[in-house]
Structure formats: structure tokens, C-alpha cells
Design an enzyme around this catalytic site. Structure first.
Site, PDB file in Angstrom:
ATOM      1  N   TRP A  97       2.689   8.074  -2.281  1.00  0.00           N
ATOM      2  CA  TRP A  97       4.113   8.259  -2.591  1.00  0.00           C
ATOM      3  C   TRP A  97       4.233   9.217  -3.776  1.00  0.00           C
ATOM      4  CZ3 TRP A  97       7.187   7.701  -6.846  1.00  0.00           C
ATOM      5  CH2 TRP A  97       8.575   7.691  -6.637  1.00  0.00           C
ATOM      6  N   HIS A 116       2.662   3.586  -8.893  1.00  0.00           N
ATOM      7  CA  HIS A 116       2.432   2.151  -9.145  1.00  0.00           C
ATOM      8  C   HIS A 116       3.613   1.537  -9.901  1.00  0.00           C
ATOM      9  CE1 HIS A 116      -1.484   2.454  -7.450  1.00  0.00           C
ATOM     10  NE2 HIS A 116      -2.011   3.167  -8.427  1.00  0.00           N
ATOM     11  N   ASP A 169       0.834  -1.210   0.000  1.00  0.00           N
ATOM     12  CA  ASP A 169       0.000   0.000   0.000  1.00  0.00           C
ATOM     13  C   ASP A 169       0.868   1.259   0.000  1.00  0.00           C
ATOM     14  OD1 ASP A 169      -2.358   1.418  -0.003  1.00  0.00           O
ATOM     15  OD2 ASP A 169      -2.609   1.340   2.172  1.00  0.00           O
ATOM     16  N   LEU A 210      10.931 -20.484  -5.127  1.00  0.00           N
ATOM     17  CA  LEU A 210      10.052 -19.568  -4.394  1.00  0.00           C
ATOM     18  C   LEU A 210       8.652 -19.722  -4.964  1.00  0.00           C
ATOM     19  CD1 LEU A 210       9.486 -17.059  -2.543  1.00  0.00           C
ATOM     20  CD2 LEU A 210       9.995 -15.641  -4.523  1.00  0.00           C
ATOM     21  N   ASN A 232       1.340   3.464  -2.851  1.00  0.00           N
ATOM     22  CA  ASN A 232       1.889   3.933  -4.141  1.00  0.00           C
ATOM     23  C   ASN A 232       1.352   5.311  -4.512  1.00  0.00           C
ATOM     24  OD1 ASN A 232       3.038   1.429  -4.332  1.00  0.00           O
ATOM     25  ND2 ASN A 232       1.637   0.657  -5.904  1.00  0.00           N
ATOM     26  N   SER A 255      -7.390  -5.128  -5.431  1.00  0.00           N
ATOM     27  CA  SER A 255      -8.514  -5.698  -4.672  1.00  0.00           C
ATOM     28  C   SER A 255      -9.813  -5.618  -5.464  1.00  0.00           C
ATOM     29  CB  SER A 255      -8.679  -4.956  -3.340  1.00  0.00           C
ATOM     30  OG  SER A 255      -9.339  -3.722  -3.543  1.00  0.00           O
TER      31      SER A 255
HETATM   32  C1  IPE Z   1      -5.432  -2.660  -0.367  1.00  0.00           C
HETATM   33  O1  IPE Z   1      -5.099  -1.317  -0.467  1.00  0.00           O
HETATM   34  C2  IPE Z   1      -5.292  -3.317  -1.693  1.00  0.00           C
HETATM   35  C3  IPE Z   1      -3.938  -3.401  -2.225  1.00  0.00           C
HETATM   36  C4  IPE Z   1      -2.848  -3.033  -1.643  1.00  0.00           C
HETATM   37  C5  IPE Z   1      -3.842  -3.980  -3.537  1.00  0.00           C
HETATM   38  P1  IPE Z   1      -6.205  -0.169  -0.654  1.00  0.00           P
HETATM   39  O2  IPE Z   1      -5.466   1.102  -0.725  1.00  0.00           O
HETATM   40  O3  IPE Z   1      -7.094  -0.510  -1.773  1.00  0.00           O
HETATM   41  O4  IPE Z   1      -7.031  -0.288   0.701  1.00  0.00           O
HETATM   42  P2  IPE Z   1      -7.888   0.811   1.476  1.00  0.00           P
HETATM   43  O5  IPE Z   1      -8.825   1.417   0.477  1.00  0.00           O
HETATM   44  O6  IPE Z   1      -6.935   1.811   2.025  1.00  0.00           O
HETATM   45  O7  IPE Z   1      -8.564   0.054   2.567  1.00  0.00           O
HETATM   46  C1  IPE Z   2      -1.498   0.299  -3.393  1.00  0.00           C
HETATM   47  O1  IPE Z   2      -1.267   1.659  -3.379  1.00  0.00           O
HETATM   48  C2  IPE Z   2      -1.720  -0.252  -4.788  1.00  0.00           C
HETATM   49  C3  IPE Z   2      -3.122  -0.583  -5.066  1.00  0.00           C
HETATM   50  C4  IPE Z   2      -4.103  -0.573  -4.218  1.00  0.00           C
HETATM   51  C5  IPE Z   2      -3.426  -0.977  -6.432  1.00  0.00           C
HETATM   52  P1  IPE Z   2      -2.453   2.706  -3.371  1.00  0.00           P
HETATM   53  O2  IPE Z   2      -2.767   3.065  -4.780  1.00  0.00           O
HETATM   54  O3  IPE Z   2      -3.587   2.218  -2.557  1.00  0.00           O
HETATM   55  O4  IPE Z   2      -1.765   3.941  -2.667  1.00  0.00           O
HETATM   56  P2  IPE Z   2      -2.439   4.931  -1.645  1.00  0.00           P
HETATM   57  O5  IPE Z   2      -2.974   4.115  -0.508  1.00  0.00           O
HETATM   58  O6  IPE Z   2      -3.535   5.641  -2.385  1.00  0.00           O
HETATM   59  O7  IPE Z   2      -1.345   5.832  -1.237  1.00  0.00           O
HETATM   60 MG    MG Z   3      -4.038   2.436  -0.602  1.00  0.00          MG
END
Ligand code: IPE
Ligand code: IPE
Ligand code: MG
Length: 243
Positions: free
Chosen positions: A26, A38, A21, A132, A23, A66
Site C-alpha cells: 500500500w 503500517h 496483509d 468484544l 501495508n 509473525s
Molecule cells: C503474514 O503476512 C503476517 C501478518 C500479516 C502479520 P506476511 O506478509 O508476513 O506473509 P507472507 O510473507 O506474504 O507469507
Molecule cells: C502486513 O503487511 C503487516 C505485517 C506483516 C507486519 P506487510 O508488511 O506484509 O505488507 P506487504 O505484504 O509487504 O504489502
Molecule cells: Mg505481507
């Protein structure tokens, strides 16, 4: 699969699962488009995958997309799908050469045909590898996984292939996307959020959790090694008395 008894963690977490989580934040904090974050995140995946054997990790499971991530802007979703395609095309040969067995979990119906074909191709190409076990969760949601498993079991009962009284925890496990895989020992979530967002609810019943503040594109092999060391100091009791 849980086998009972308490244990110290001195053997290390054979199965590490990561909620990658942060990206988007960041990138946004640098004034960059979220997709840039990403892409950086995908670079981190390669480093972490390469480090697993020396960290004695035999199974690595990564949450990449997700069932709720479809609710993001269309451009972000299609950018992520492009990134998955590119990653498989670009990293496929390297994963094969490095002895990584790749599996995907999550519902595939909603994914584009060409992406599904790339995923199935990589699973097939790597099916004899065992250095792995890498499992990537795409369009994965724990409730969706349990729902799909329940439907399959109900259909088997209706068809007379399964008796309702014979359904055990093992039967349920056999119908989950993770059938045949061990439960995660350690689940790490980056970026400071202390929630699981639908990741492996059945499988994580006795997992250890680590929530780290670092956003995924900044997460290093050293930080993973530090979490593994901390895991080694924990005592897993599995409901029994400390031994
Ligand atoms: C969870 O992160 C899913 C992934 C890392 C792929 P999200 O950013 O989607 O989750 P929430 O919305 O903060 O709960
Ligand atoms: C996780 O990073 C990657 C995915 C859920 C696809 P996010 O895109 O959720 O990054 P934040 O949480 O918005 O910073
Ligand atoms: Mg996120």
C-alpha cells in the site's frame, strides 16, 4: 472448539480472524515508506474493532507480527515494535472504556521487556471486559505455538503430572496460546495472497476462508460486513452430510 454436526452459517461468524496483509505494498505503491503503511494499518484496526459489536462478532483475532517477520530489515521491525507500544499506550484507555477484553498470543520471550509489560498491563486492565474479545497475535507462528505446547506437555509428562495416554485434542488445546478461546469461524486475508503464513493452523481446521484483494490500509467496515454476509450463505458440513 469444534462441537460436531453440520450447520448453516445463518448465525454469523462469532469469531473472525484477520491476516492484516498489504501495508507495505500500500505504501510502496504511493512512494511512501513501508512504515507509513503500517501506521495506516493501525488506524484500520481501531475502526474494525469498534464495528465488531454491531456486526455480532464476539471474538476478533488479528495477525500483527509473525515469527518470520523478524527476517525483515531491522528498521521495519523496530518501527513495528514502536507502533505496537504506541498503539497500546494510545488505545488502551479506549479499549478499556469500550468493554474490549484484550489478549495477546505468540511467544513473548523475544519481545522487549517494556513491550511485554505493556501487553501484560493491558490484558490485566481489560480482563473483566466482555463486549468484544480481541486477540492480537504478535511474534505468532502456528508451528511455534504447537512446538511450545508440545514442550509444556512433554515436561508435564516427565514431571508425572500428565499421562501420555491421557493426552487428547482437548489437552492440546489447553496448552495452545488460544486456550479457552473458540476456534475462528471465518478467516479473512487482505491484499490478494491466498496463503495462511502460519496463522492458527490447529484452530482453523474447519474455518471458512475469505481472500480479498484490498490491501489492509484500504479495508473498510463495509467490506468486512460483505464478507460476513457471504459467510451467512455458506453451509458448514464438518465432514457430515448436507442437512
Ligand atoms: C503474514 O503476512 C503476517 C501478518 C500479516 C502479520 P506476511 O506478509 O508476513 O506473509 P507472507 O510473507 O506474504 O507469507
Ligand atoms: C502486513 O503487511 C503487516 C505485517 C506483516 C507486519 P506487510 O508488511 O506484509 O505488507 P506487504 O505484504 O509487504 O504489502
Ligand atoms: Mg505481507
Amino acid at each position: 472448539m469444534y462441537e460436531g454436526g453440520n450447520s448453516s452459517c445463518s448465525e454469523g461468524p462469532g469469531h473472525v480472524a484477520i491476516i492484516m496483509d498489504g501495508n507495505g505494498r500500500w505504501a510502496e505503491s504511493r512512494g511512501l515508506p513501508r512504515l507509513h503503511g503500517h501506521r495506516r494499518g493501525a488506524d484500520r484496526v481501531r475502526e474494525i474493532v469498534e464495528a465488531c459489536p454491531e456486526l455480532a462478532i464476539s471474538h476478533l483475532t488479528l495477525f500483527a507480527f509473525s515469527t518470520e517477520n523478524w527476517n525483515r530489515p531491522v528498521a521495519e521491525v523496530s518501527g513495528l515494535m514502536r507502533l505496537f507500544r504506541r498503539y497500546i499506550k494510545k488505545e488502551g484507555a479506549r479499549l478499556v472504556a469500550e468493554g474490549v477484553r484484550v489478549r495477546f498470543i505468540g511467544g513473548r520471550e523475544r519481545l522487549a521487556d517494556d513491550l511485554r509489560a505493556l501487553m501484560a498491563g493491558l490484558e490485566k486492565q481489560t480482563e473483566r471486559n466482555n463486549r468484544l474479545n480481541l486477540t492480537v497475535a504478535i511474534n505468532y507462528g502456528g508451528r511455534d505455538e504447537i512446538l511450545r505446547a508440545t514442550r509444556r506437555m512433554a515436561a508435564a509428562v516427565l514431571a508425572g503430572d500428565l499421562s501420555a495416554d491421557d493426552i487428547s485434542t482437548a489437552t492440546i488445546e489447553d496448552h495452545l496460546d488460544t486456550a479457552g478461546l473458540p476456534d475462528p469461524d471465518l478467516i479473512v486475508r487482505t491484499s490478494g495472497e491466498c496463503r495462511v503464513s502460519g496463522f492458527l493452523p490447529w484452530q482453523s481446521a474447519y474455518a471458512e476462508f475469505a481472500f480479498v484483494d484490498t490491501r489492509w490500509p484500504d479495508f473498510t467496515v463495509e467490506q468486512l460486513a460483505a464478507q460476513i454476509q457471504r459467510f451467512g450463505q455458506r453451509e458448514r458440513r464438518f465432514g457430515a452430510v448436507a442437512g
